[in-house]
Enzyme design. Structure first.
Site, PDB file in Angstrom:
ATOM      1  NE  ARG A  53      -0.587  -0.290   4.985  1.00 32.77           N
ATOM      2  CZ  ARG A  53      -0.171  -1.416   5.519  1.00 32.77           C
ATOM      3  NH1 ARG A  53      -0.332  -2.540   4.817  1.00 32.77           N
ATOM      4  NH2 ARG A  53       0.394  -1.456   6.704  1.00 32.77           N
ATOM      5  CE1 TYR A  54       1.697   3.108   4.431  1.00 34.91           C
ATOM      6  CE2 TYR A  54       2.771   1.026   4.951  1.00 34.91           C
ATOM      7  CZ  TYR A  54       1.900   2.044   5.294  1.00 34.91           C
ATOM      8  OH  TYR A  54       1.229   2.008   6.478  1.00 34.91           O
ATOM      9  CB  ILE A  55       5.847   0.473  -3.050  1.00 33.18           C
ATOM     10  CG1 ILE A  55       5.153  -0.888  -2.983  1.00 33.18           C
ATOM     11  CG2 ILE A  55       6.853   0.609  -1.919  1.00 33.18           C
ATOM     12  CD1 ILE A  55       6.110  -2.069  -3.070  1.00 33.18           C
TER      13      ILE A  55
END
Length: 904
Positions: free
Chosen positions: A130-132
Site C-alpha cells: 500500500r506504500y509503494i
C-alpha cells in the site's frame, strides 16, 4: 469350526466388494493417490514454478504484467491496487502476487518503481504494497505487449480473458533469469547481460557463432569455465570483489550473486569464531553501493586473509544452473544458447506477423480511401437520391463505382458500400482532391516499405535489435567481471587456530598435550610430518592426541608439494653396517603410512638430521670411534657436495667404521636454483607452473616491483598468495639501482611534471605523485634511459620528444620533479629507449641443484666415501672456504628460525 471359517470367508467377500462386516463403505486410496498426486505435481510445474519458453514468464508474472497493462494510463499505480486487479486472473493470495511483483521490479527491466522496493544488496524487504507504486517501463510497453498478436484464454473463473503467452520480442527469460522449485522438478536460469543478449541475437541472425555467460546485478567476479551452456551439471563460481585498503583493512565493494551483505558478514563472523580466519572487526557501510570494511589484527597477512575469505566464507559461492522451461505444456531442458535461438526465432516470427497485420491494415486503408475518392470525386452519391429502398441504394452505388474500380486491388463488398453511405455531408462538401491524392500516395509508400521489410525480414529483425540496444542499452553494461579462478588450497590459507605439542620420548603429538613441548602454531586442518630416531617417517592429520612412535627427532606442519624444504640425513645401517648420508625432499605421501628412510636393516638409527626450508647445506664434522688400525678419526663433510634425490635412495657411504658422533660445524647457503616465477594474467596470480608471463628467476632476497595507475609503487618479496590491484600497470623483477621515470599531472598546481626516482624503502608502498584528487599518472617507464613522445591537445603545438635522462637527474621518491608544461597533454607514447649495458651481477660461486621432484627409486649401489677419500674431501673443503666465507658469514646472521637440528 466350520461355521467360523464360513464367517471369515463372508467378511473377505464384503471387503473385496467395498464393504466391511459392519456395512460401512471402504474406499481404497491407491488409485486416488496416483491420480491426485500427478495432478498436483503437474499443476505446480505448469502453473506455479517453471517459466514458459515462449515469453519467459511464470503464470503469476504474466498475470501481473497483463493487469498492469489493463491499468496503464502513464501514471503510477499503488501496488496494492495492481495486486487486487491481478487476483481477477490469479487464483492465489495477495502475498504471493506482491512478492512476485517485487521480484520483477528488483530486476530493473519491466517495471518502473517508486518508493521502497527493498534492496538486493542488503536483503532488506520492500515496504508494504500500500506504500509503494509502479507502472510499466517504456521497454515493457515496446517489447512485451501487442493485443493483435496475442492469443487469449478464459481466466480461472471464466469471467475474463487472459493471454496464453505474451508476445515478447526479446530473450526476456535470459535477461531476468528464473528460479523455481516444483514437485520433483526445479529450474535455475541465471540472468544475462541485456546488451550481450542483443549482440548474440544479431550474431545468430547473421549466421555467426556466439557465446553468452551470466551477468549479475550484484556485480562481483565470476568464473564461467564450467558453465556448460547453463545445462545440468554445469557450475559457476562467483566471488566478492575484495581489495586492500591498507595493510590492516580489506574492503568488499561487490558481493556474489545469491548473497546479501548480511549473510556475507554472518559467514565471516562464523569463520572467525571457528578460527579459520582472523579479523578484528567488521563495518558495514553499504548504502547505494556495497562497502564492507574488514579490519585485520596486527601481524596478519592481507593477501592470505583474502584467500581465506574466499576459502571459508560466502565471499566465494558455487552456483549450479539448470535450464528448464515449459514448452507446449511439457518441461524441457535446454542450454542457454538454444534458448536464445528459440527466442530470436520467435521474435522474428512475431515481427513478421506484426508486419503482415500492418500491411493488411494499410491495404484496407488504401482500398477505402480510393473508394471514398471515387465516390466523392465522381459524385456517385447523387445516384441514390431517387432510390427508396436500402437495396436500391446499395445497387445504385455499386453500379456507379464499376467504371472506376479497375485499379483497385480487391473486389468491392457490401460492407465497403455501407461505409460509403456513412460519409457525412460536411466531409463531402469540404473534400480536397489533392489532399486525398497525397494521402493515398503516402499510404502506397508505407505499403512499399512494409513489403520491403517482409522481403528482407532478417535485416529488419537485426535493425529492430539494434534499435533496442540504442534506446535501452545505456546503463546496462556488464557488472560482473569475467575471470578464471585459481584454486585456493584451504590448508595453505587457514589461519593458525591451534597449537601443536609433542612428547618425544613417549611418541605422542597433538593439540591437547599442553604440559609437553610446544612445537608451533597450526590450523586444525593441517597435516603433520614426523621423523623418528629409528629412521621412520610418517604424515598424519592433526588431532588432539595421536601416537606416532617413540623417540621423535623432528615434527612440523607438512606442506604438500613443497620442493624447497630439503632434509639432510645421516644414518647407520643396522647395528654393524656402514653409515650413509643423503639429502631429499618430501612432496607427496600417503597419510598415516610409515616410510623407512634407512636401508631397512634392523637396528638402524639416525646419526644426524636437519630440516632446511630453503635447501641449506651445512658443514658437519665426522668423529669415528678409535677402533683397530683407523688412522684418521675426524674430518669435515659438506652437504652441498651431495645432490638432492628421492627419499627412498640408500645414500652415499660415509664410512664403514663406527661413527662416535657428528658435530655441526658451520651453516651453509641454499643449494637450490633461483626460483622461476610466472604471472598468469587470466587469474591475476603468481605461479611456478609456467603459466603466463615469466617474471624472472628469484632468490630469497629478490623482490617484485609493482606500480599502479594511482601513482603508488612498492618492492615486495614474491608470494604465490599475493593479490594485485586492478589498476596495476607495472609488474617485474626489481633491480634496486634501476630508476623509474614518470610523467604526471599535478592536480593542485594544474601542470605536468617529470621525475626520476628509486624505490628507497622496500616492502613499503609509497605514492610518487601528488595526493590531490585530480592528480594522475600519465606514463611510467622502467628502462634505464627511456625516451617519450609528448603529444599536445593544441594543434598549434608540435609533438615533443623527451629524454628523461637529460631532462632530470634521479631524485628522491617524494621529490616533485621538474615542470614539463602547463599546456594540456593529449597523449604520451614511449619510444625506443637508448642503449644501456647493465653491470654484471656478482654471484657467489655456490654449487646449486635443480628444484625438481625426484622420483622414488629403489636402493642402488653408489660409490662410497671410504677412509682413503677423506683427504680429497678435506682438500676440496679448503678450496671452497675462500669462496664461501662471505656467504657463510651472511647466512649465520640470517639462518632460518624454522631450521631444526638434531644430533645423536
Amino acid at each position: 469350526m466350520s461355521e467360523e471359517i464360513n464367517e471369515n470367508e463372508h467378511e473377505e467377500e464384503l471387503i473385496n466388494e467395498g464393504e466391511n462386516p459392519q456395512g460401512e463403505t471402504i474406499t481404497k486410496v491407491t488409485g486416488m493417490y496416483k491420480e491426485w498426486f500427478l495432478d498436483y505435481a503437474s499443476y505446480v510445474i505448469l502453473e506455479r514454478a517453471v517459466p514458459s519458453l515462449e515469453d519467459g514468464l511464470k503464470p503469476v508474472q504474466r498475470r501481473i504484467m497483463h493487469s498492469m497493462k489493463d491499468l496503464d494510463d502513464g501514471r503510477y499505480n499503488k501496488v496494492a491496487n495492481i495486486v487486487g486487479h491481478t487476483m481477477q486472473y490469479h487464483p492465489h493470495g495477495d502475498a504471493s502476487i506482491a512478492d512476485a511483483m517485487v521480484q520483477i521490479g528488483q530486476k530493473e527491466l519491466l517495471i518502473d518503481m517508486q518508493g521502497n522496493w527493498g534492496n538486493i544488496l542488503t536483503g532488506d524487504r520492500a515496504a508494504a504494497s500500500r506504500y509503494i507504486e509502479a507502472r510499466l517501463s517504456k521497454f515493457a510497453l515496446d517489447v512485451v505487449f501487442n493485443p493483435k498478436t496475442t492469443e487469449w484464454k478464459l481466466s480461472y473463473d471464466g469471467r475474463r480473458k487472459e493471454p496464453i503467452d505474451l508476445p515478447v520480442k526479446f530473450p526476456l527469460l535470459l535477461a531476468q533469469g528464473a528460479e523455481g522449485i516444483a514437485v520433483g522438478l526445479s529450474t535455475k536460469i541465471l540472468p544475462h547481460n541485456f546488451n550481450e543478449l542483443i549482440d548474440a541475437s544479431i550474431k545468430y541472425l547473421k549466421g555467426r557463432s556466439f557465446k553468452i555467460v551470466p551477468d549479475f546485478l550484484t556485480g562481483g567476479i565470476a568464473d564461467f569455465t564450467n558453465y556448460n551452456d547453463g545445462k545440468r551439471g554445469g557450475k559457476v563460481r562467483v566471488r566478492a570483489k575484495i581489495s586492500q585498503l591498507d595493510k590492516k583493512t580489506l574492503v568488499i565493494n561487490e558481493i556474489p550473486f545469491s548473497t546479501t551483505t548480511s549473510s556475507l558478514i554472518d559467514s565471516i563472523l562464523k569463520a572467525n569464531d571457528k578460527g579459520k580466519i582472523k579479523i578484528k572487526k567488521i563495518e558495514d557501510n553499504t548504502a547505494a553501493e556495497v562497502e564492507i570494511l574488514v579490519h585485520l589484527p596486527p601481524n596478519v597477512s592481507p593477501d592470505k586473509s583474502i584467500d581465506a575469505l574466499y576459502a571459508f566464507t560466502n565471499c566465494e559461492t558455487s552456483i549450479s544452473p539448470l535450464c528448464c522451461t515449459i514448452e507446449e505444456n511439457t518441461p524441457v531442458f535446454l542450454g542457454v544458447s538454444q534458448l536464445l535461438k528459440h527466442s530470436t526465432d520467435l521474435t522474428v516470427e512475431l515481427l513478421k506477423r506484426e508486419l503482415e497485420i500492418q500491411l493488411n491494415e494499410l491495404e484496407e486503408q488504401w482500398h477505402f480511401s480510393s473508394l471514398e475518392r471515387i465516390f466523392i470525386e465522381n459524385r456517385i452519391y447523387r445516384d441514390i437520391e431517387e432510390e427508396e429502398t436500402w437495396e436500391g441504394v446499395i445497387e445504385a452505388i455499386d453500379k456507379g463505382l464499376q467504371p472506376h474500380i479497375k485499379h483497385l486491388k480487391r473486389a468491392i463488398t457490401e460492407e465497403d458500400i455501407t461505409r460509403l453511405t456513412e460519409i457525412r455531408i460536411k466531409k463531402i462538401s469540404k473534400f480536397d482532391i489533392d489532399k486525398a491524392k497525397q494521402f493515398i500516395e503516402s499510404l502506397e509508400d508505407k505499403i512499399a516499405g512494409v513489403k520491403h521489410h517482409l522481403a528482407n525480414l532478417i535485416e529488419f529483425a537485426v535493425d529492430y535489435f539494434k534499435t533496442l540496444k540504442t534506446k535501452y542499452g545505456k546503463g546496462k553494461e556488464r557488472k560482473t567481471e569475467i575471470r578464471i579462478f585459481d584454486d585456493i588450497v584451504a590448508s595453505k590459507v587457514a589461519m593458525n587456530n591451534a597449537k601443536l605439542y609433542v612428547n618425544r620420548e613417549e611418541g605422542f603429538i597433538g593439540t591437547s598435550l599442553r604440559r609437553d613441548e610446544f612445537v608451533c602454531d597450526c590450523s586444525d586442518i593441517d597435516d603433520i610430518i614426523v621423523f623418528r630416531k629409528d629412521g621412520k617417517m610418517m604424515v598424519t592429520k592433526i588431532d588432539s592426541k595421536t601416537f606416532v612412535g617413540k623417540d621423535i627427532i623432528h615434527v612440523a606442519v607438512f606442506k604438500k608439494k613443497d620442493k624447497r624444504t630439503v632434509y639432510n640425513f645421516m644414518y647407520k645401517d643396522g647395528t654393524k653396517g656402514p653409515s650413509y648420508m643423503k639429502r631429499f625432499n618430501v612432496t607427496a605421501v600417503t597419510r598415516d603410512k610409515e616410510y623407512d628412510l634407512t636401508n631397512g636393516s634392523k637396528g638402524s638409527k639416525v646419526l644426524y638430521f636437519t630440516a632446511n626450508p630453503n635447501g641449506e647445506a651445512e658443514v658437519v664434522t665426522i668423529n669415528l670411534r678409535s677402533v683397530g688400525s683407523v688412522k684418521k678419526l675426524k674430518w669435515d663433510i659438506d652437504f652441498a657436495d651431495l645432490a638432492v634425490k628421492g627419499r627412498g635412495v640408500r645414500g652415499n657411504t660415509i664410512s664403514k667404521f663406527p661413527i662416535r658422533k657428528v658435530e655441526f660445524k658451520s651453516a651453509g647457503v641454499s643449494t637450490l636454483k633461483p626460483r622461476k616465477i610466472w604471472f598468469d594474467d587470466a587469474v591475476q596470480r603468481l605461479n611456478v607452473d609456467q603459466r603466463g608471463e615469466l617474471l624472472g628467476e628469484f632468490r630469497a632476497e629478490d623482490k617484485l616491483l609493482i606500480v599502479t595507475q594511482s601513482g603508488k609503487a612498492k618492492a615486495v618479496k614474491p608470494d604465490l598468495a599475493m593479490h594485485f590491484e586492478d589498476d596495476m600497470i607495472v609488474l617485474e623483477k626489481w633491480k634496486p639501482n634501476k630508476p623509474l621515470s614518470a610523467i604526471y599531472f599535478d592536480g593542485e598546481k594544474e601542470r605536468y611534471y617529470v621525475k626520476r626516482f628509486l624505490i628507497e624503502t622496500p616492502e613499503k608502498e609509497e605514492t610518487f605523485i601528488s595526493e590531490h584528487a585530480k592528480s594522475k599518472l600519465e606514463i611510467i617507464a622502467t628502462d634505464y634511459r627511456p625516451i617519450a613522445e609528448v603529444q599536445y591537445s593544441k594543434r598549434s603545438l608540435e609533438n615533443e620528444e623527451l629524454n628523461f635522462e637529460d631532462f632530470i637527474a634521479v631524485k628522491g621518491i617524494k621529490a616533485q620533479g621538474n615542470q614539463l608544461t602547463v599546456d594540456k597533454i593529449k597523449n604520451v607514447n614511449l619510444l625506443e629507449s637508448l642503449p644501456y649495458e647493465e653491470p654484471e651481477e656478482k654471484i657467489e660461486e655456490v654449487e646449486v641443484v635443480d628444484e625438481e621432484i625426484v622420483e622414488e627409486k629403489l636402493p642402488i649401489d653408489i660409490p662410497t666415501i671410504e677412509k682413503s677419500s677423506t683427504l680429497e674431501i678435506q682438500d676440496k673443503e679448503d678450496k671452497k672456504k675462500a669462496l664461501l666465507k662471505k656467504a657463510i658469514q651472511k647466512k649465520k646472521e640470517n639462518t632460518d628460525d624454522d631450521t631444526q637440528q638434531s644430533l645423536f
